[in-house]
Scaffold this motif. Structure first.
Motif, PDB file in Angstrom:
ATOM      1  N   PHE A 173       0.820  -1.214   0.000  1.00 33.06           N
ATOM      2  CA  PHE A 173       0.000   0.000   0.000  1.00 33.06           C
ATOM      3  C   PHE A 173       0.854   1.264   0.000  1.00 33.06           C
ATOM      4  O   PHE A 173       0.506   2.260   0.634  1.00 33.06           O
ATOM      5  CB  PHE A 173      -0.979   0.008   1.182  1.00 33.06           C
ATOM      6  CG  PHE A 173      -2.004  -1.086   1.090  1.00 33.06           C
ATOM      7  CD1 PHE A 173      -3.140  -0.929   0.315  1.00 33.06           C
ATOM      8  CD2 PHE A 173      -1.815  -2.294   1.748  1.00 33.06           C
ATOM      9  CE1 PHE A 173      -4.071  -1.951   0.196  1.00 33.06           C
ATOM     10  CE2 PHE A 173      -2.739  -3.325   1.642  1.00 33.06           C
ATOM     11  CZ  PHE A 173      -3.871  -3.152   0.856  1.00 33.06           C
ATOM     12  N   ASP A 174       1.962   1.236  -0.722  1.00 36.84           N
ATOM     13  CA  ASP A 174       2.829   2.416  -0.763  1.00 36.84           C
ATOM     14  C   ASP A 174       2.158   3.512  -1.589  1.00 36.84           C
ATOM     15  O   ASP A 174       1.889   3.336  -2.778  1.00 36.84           O
ATOM     16  CB  ASP A 174       4.189   2.050  -1.369  1.00 36.84           C
ATOM     17  CG  ASP A 174       5.200   3.172  -1.221  1.00 36.84           C
ATOM     18  OD1 ASP A 174       5.028   4.011  -0.320  1.00 36.84           O
ATOM     19  OD2 ASP A 174       6.171   3.202  -2.002  1.00 36.84           O
ATOM     20  N   GLY A 175       1.883   4.631  -0.963  1.00 34.15           N
ATOM     21  CA  GLY A 175       1.206   5.742  -1.612  1.00 34.15           C
ATOM     22  C   GLY A 175      -0.293   5.736  -1.403  1.00 34.15           C
ATOM     23  O   GLY A 175      -0.945   6.757  -1.541  1.00 34.15           O
ATOM     24  N   VAL A 176      -0.864   4.567  -1.104  1.00 37.12           N
ATOM     25  CA  VAL A 176      -2.325   4.405  -0.959  1.00 37.12           C
ATOM     26  C   VAL A 176      -3.017   5.099  -2.145  1.00 37.12           C
ATOM     27  O   VAL A 176      -3.798   6.035  -1.996  1.00 37.12           O
ATOM     28  CB  VAL A 176      -2.840   4.921   0.400  1.00 37.12           C
ATOM     29  CG1 VAL A 176      -4.261   4.432   0.658  1.00 37.12           C
ATOM     30  CG2 VAL A 176      -1.935   4.463   1.544  1.00 37.12           C
ATOM     31  N   HIS A 177      -2.701   4.633  -3.348  1.00 33.75           N
ATOM     32  CA  HIS A 177      -3.196   5.238  -4.577  1.00 33.75           C
ATOM     33  C   HIS A 177      -4.605   4.733  -4.906  1.00 33.75           C
ATOM     34  O   HIS A 177      -5.221   3.991  -4.122  1.00 33.75           O
ATOM     35  CB  HIS A 177      -2.229   4.984  -5.725  1.00 33.75           C
ATOM     36  CG  HIS A 177      -1.874   3.543  -5.946  1.00 33.75           C
ATOM     37  ND1 HIS A 177      -2.817   2.563  -6.195  1.00 33.75           N
ATOM     38  CD2 HIS A 177      -0.665   2.901  -5.959  1.00 33.75           C
ATOM     39  CE1 HIS A 177      -2.222   1.405  -6.372  1.00 33.75           C
ATOM     40  NE2 HIS A 177      -0.922   1.572  -6.225  1.00 33.75           N
ATOM     41  N   ARG A 178      -5.109   5.111  -6.076  1.00 36.11           N
ATOM     42  CA  ARG A 178      -6.472   4.756  -6.457  1.00 36.11           C
ATOM     43  C   ARG A 178      -6.696   3.239  -6.480  1.00 36.11           C
ATOM     44  O   ARG A 178      -7.782   2.756  -6.138  1.00 36.11           O
ATOM     45  CB  ARG A 178      -6.788   5.337  -7.838  1.00 36.11           C
ATOM     46  CG  ARG A 178      -6.943   6.844  -7.858  1.00 36.11           C
ATOM     47  CD  ARG A 178      -7.278   7.332  -9.265  1.00 36.11           C
ATOM     48  NE  ARG A 178      -7.322   8.778  -9.336  1.00 36.11           N
ATOM     49  CZ  ARG A 178      -8.394   9.514  -9.061  1.00 36.11           C
ATOM     50  NH1 ARG A 178      -9.517   8.918  -8.687  1.00 36.11           N
ATOM     51  NH2 ARG A 178      -8.357  10.827  -9.164  1.00 36.11           N
ATOM     52  N   GLY A 179      -5.703   2.490  -6.914  1.00 38.80           N
ATOM     53  CA  GLY A 179      -5.841   1.039  -6.919  1.00 38.80           C
ATOM     54  C   GLY A 179      -5.953   0.476  -5.517  1.00 38.80           C
ATOM     55  O   GLY A 179      -6.779  -0.406  -5.241  1.00 38.80           O
ATOM     56  N   HIS A 180      -5.109   0.970  -4.613  1.00 45.15           N
ATOM     57  CA  HIS A 180      -5.184   0.533  -3.218  1.00 45.15           C
ATOM     58  C   HIS A 180      -6.547   0.877  -2.615  1.00 45.15           C
ATOM     59  O   HIS A 180      -7.133   0.077  -1.882  1.00 45.15           O
ATOM     60  CB  HIS A 180      -4.089   1.211  -2.390  1.00 45.15           C
ATOM     61  CG  HIS A 180      -2.709   0.840  -2.803  1.00 45.15           C
ATOM     62  ND1 HIS A 180      -1.664   1.734  -2.800  1.00 45.15           N
ATOM     63  CD2 HIS A 180      -2.182  -0.341  -3.246  1.00 45.15           C
ATOM     64  CE1 HIS A 180      -0.558   1.131  -3.196  1.00 45.15           C
ATOM     65  NE2 HIS A 180      -0.853  -0.122  -3.475  1.00 45.15           N
ATOM     66  N   ARG A 181      -7.024   2.077  -2.913  1.00 47.07           N
ATOM     67  CA  ARG A 181      -8.288   2.497  -2.313  1.00 47.07           C
ATOM     68  C   ARG A 181      -9.460   1.686  -2.860  1.00 47.07           C
ATOM     69  O   ARG A 181     -10.442   1.457  -2.148  1.00 47.07           O
ATOM     70  CB  ARG A 181      -8.507   3.998  -2.501  1.00 47.07           C
ATOM     71  CG  ARG A 181      -7.570   4.828  -1.620  1.00 47.07           C
ATOM     72  CD  ARG A 181      -8.178   6.138  -1.186  1.00 47.07           C
ATOM     73  NE  ARG A 181      -8.777   6.838  -2.295  1.00 47.07           N
ATOM     74  CZ  ARG A 181      -8.105   7.522  -3.210  1.00 47.07           C
ATOM     75  NH1 ARG A 181      -6.777   7.576  -3.145  1.00 47.07           N
ATOM     76  NH2 ARG A 181      -8.727   8.140  -4.183  1.00 47.07           N
TER      77      ARG A 181
END
Length: 304
Positions: A22-30
């Motif tokens: 979850f590095d950055g917690v980007h759109r894919g992670h969210r």
């Protein structure tokens, strides 16, 4: 949000879980997190994220590991903002790295986290030598009483969203593209440390934040500091005077004069102005900083 670290003690209730760096917690992670939270509500479970510290690639090959987008503290804050109820931060050490895939399922997913429902990316790998995959999870799910689901890659504006894509955008100085992939502004946070006071002597006092790891971007930037206002910032090694072994974040705030030593700042990056350069003496350096400040103010006027 409840955050636990280290050894797992069996959770009091069962969870809906997703796993990753979850590095950055980007759109894919969210997208993963939103699906887990929705399923947790549907099944009346605790929504949970399992992540790792350090990142596995940092453990196996620190010199070749990619730059982090977010420190652990910032990552946890972003996960919390996404609505997760619990995060477990597993210490990724030699013992954890050597867990066979079967023991990872039994000890971590089943005994430790009491997983009832699991969501992972289709290319998810786990266990010693990355021997476990989605098929292994499917094969063990019924036996251990959990369901498993995979999620396809998230594509935004025609680009597959990934931490690598965000790093590439930042390295190229394309702050706008990085922000689109992240779904939130790119920020670096840290505590202000004492420096050599060179900026003050040049007429541009700076708040200095020591970066423990090389960041994914470098150069001179227009920035906004939460609660303190706009400014211009440098990330680099200060090649002209007092070079440093690791990149340093130096922020000159336009409308702030009070000392900030010891305070925790969150710096939002708006636009890259240029790369870092080495100058012939302090006068040339002072002139360059003045130009940067003017350009930053102009940008803020035109994009305010």
């Amino acid at each position: 949000m409840v955050v636990t670290h280290g050894s797992l003690q069996r959770a009091p209730g069962r969870c809906a879980l997703t796993i990753g760096n979850f590095d950055g917690v980007h759109r894919g992670h969210r997208a993963l997190i939103e699906r887990v939270c929705a399923k947790a509500r549907e099944l009346e479970l605790t929504s949970c994220v399992l992540t790792f510290e350090p990142h596995p690639r940092e453990f196996f090959d620190p010199q070749a590991a990619p730059a982090r987008l977010t420190r652990l503290r910032d990552k946890l804050e972003l996960i919390d903002a996404a609505g997760v109820e619990r995060v477990h931060v597993a210490r990724f050490d030699r013992r954890f790295a050597s867990l066979p895939a079967q023991r990872f399922i039994e000890e971590v997913l089943v005994k430790g986290l009491a997983t009832r429902w699991l969501l992972v990316g289709r290319d998810f790998r786990f266990g010693a030598r990355r021997a476990g995959d989605f098929g292994a999870l499917e094969a063990q799910a019924d036996r251990h009483g959990f369901e498993v689901e995979s999620m396809a890659d998230v594509v935004f504006d025609g680009t597959r969203v990934s931490s690598s894509a965000v790093r590439a955008a930042l390295a190229a100085g394309d702050i706008a593209s990085a922000e689109r992939l992240l779904g939130h502004p790119y920020t670096i946070s840290g505590r202000v440390a004492h420096g050599a006071k060179l900026g003050r002597s040049l007429g541009f006092p700076t708040a200095n934040i020591v970066l423990r790891r090389p960041p994914p971007l470098a150069g001179i930037f227009v920035v906004e500091v939460d609660g303190l206002g706009p400014g211009v910032a440098s990330i680099g090694r200060r090649p002209t005077v007092n070079p440093v072994p690791l990149p340093l974040l130096e922020v000159h705030l336009f409308d702030w004069e009070r000392d900030l030593y010891g305070e925790h700042l969150r710096v939002r990056f708006l636009k890259k102005l240029r790369d870092e350069q080495k100058y012939d003496g302090l006068d040339a350096l002072r002139e360059a900083i003045a130009r940067d400040a003017r350009q930053a103010r102009e940008y803020l006027v035109n994009h305010g």
